[in-house]
Design an enzyme around this catalytic site. Structure first.
Site, short mmCIF file in Angstrom:
data_model
loop_
_atom_site.label_atom_id
_atom_site.label_comp_id
_atom_site.label_asym_id
_atom_site.label_seq_id
_atom_site.Cartn_x
_atom_site.Cartn_y
_atom_site.Cartn_z
N LYS A 120 0.83 -1.21 0.00
CA LYS A 120 0.00 0.00 0.00
C LYS A 120 0.86 1.26 0.00
O LYS A 120 0.63 2.19 -0.79
CB LYS A 120 -0.94 0.01 1.21
CG LYS A 120 -1.93 1.17 1.20
CD LYS A 120 -2.91 1.09 2.36
CE LYS A 120 -2.25 1.49 3.67
NZ LYS A 120 -3.22 1.60 4.78
N ASP A 138 -6.89 1.39 0.87
CA ASP A 138 -6.95 1.46 2.33
C ASP A 138 -8.39 1.17 2.76
O ASP A 138 -9.22 0.74 1.96
CB ASP A 138 -6.49 2.84 2.84
CG ASP A 138 -7.46 3.95 2.47
OD1 ASP A 138 -8.36 3.73 1.65
OD2 ASP A 138 -7.32 5.05 3.04
#
Length: 211
Positions: A120, A138
């Site tokens: 991420k 997210d």
């Protein structure tokens, strides 16, 4: 969700925010990397509060490395998990200085090899600092993708893969920012603000509110 509806959703999000970017404050790829590293399980507001003091004191990998772990901790102790984050920031700076001349590598594998940097974080840096069409998923993006049915998936990896597959090329660079901001301010976790949503009529969420 069909292709036409998906395109209209993304078009409206673009019209509503033509030049989206992260709410993290930074002046270089290095500072963005550190800010994203610090943002795990923390708010952008909290991270910005700390980095407004940290970055002037240590704006580069070399100067942050010179602070040492304890020095970094002093600047970020208001952020959750600051002990481990300070360790990771220090180790990351050491690798950047020793292997990359203090610069952030524009390479996914190299980024993911840095302490505290996962997929991420690497996606955010590649997208925001270097303009890659990557999509970091997210909790906000996961929620919006599933609620709207834009790109439903059982986990963040599934949602990322679906978004990469179904989002047209013209939207790919900015879609991460549109979805995270939409999830942060409109399609919020407890009670989405459907009444003020620009894509409410296109969204396939069944439990819409009047807010």
């Amino acid at each position: 969700m069909n292709k036409t509806k998906r395109y209209e959703i993304l078009s409206r999000l673009r019209d509503n925010n033509p030049n989206p970017t992260t709410e993290l404050e930074y002046d270089s790829p290095f500072q963005l990397l550190i800010a994203v590293l610090l943002s795990a399980q923390a708010t952008d507001v909290g991270v910005n509060k700390a980095t407004r003091k940290l970055f002037p004191a240590a704006p580069t990998a070399e100067t942050m490395l010179a602070l040492g772990v304890d020095g970094i901790k002093e600047y970020i102790k208001t952020i959750g998990l600051f002990n481990s984050k300070a360790e990771n920031a220090y180790k990351t700076c050491k690798i950047l200085v020793q292997e990359y001349g203090g610069e952030v590598p524009e390479d996914r594998a190299a980024l993911e090899a840095l302490p505290g940097v996962g997929r991420k974080t690497a996606n955010v840096v590649l997208n925001t600092a270097f303009g890659w069409p990557t999509i970091a998923v997210d909790t906000h993006i996961f929620r919006v993708s599933n609620r709207t049915k834009l790109a439903p998936g059982k986990n963040v990896k599934e949602v990322e893969e679906k978004l990469i597959k179904v989002v047209p090329a013209e939207f790919k660079v900015d879609v991460h920012h549109w979805l995270i901001l939409h999830g942060r301010y409109t399609c919020i976790a407890r009670k989405p603000r459907c009444g003020s949503c620009v894509i409410e009529d296109l969204c396939e969420f069944k439990e819409k509110t009047s807010d």
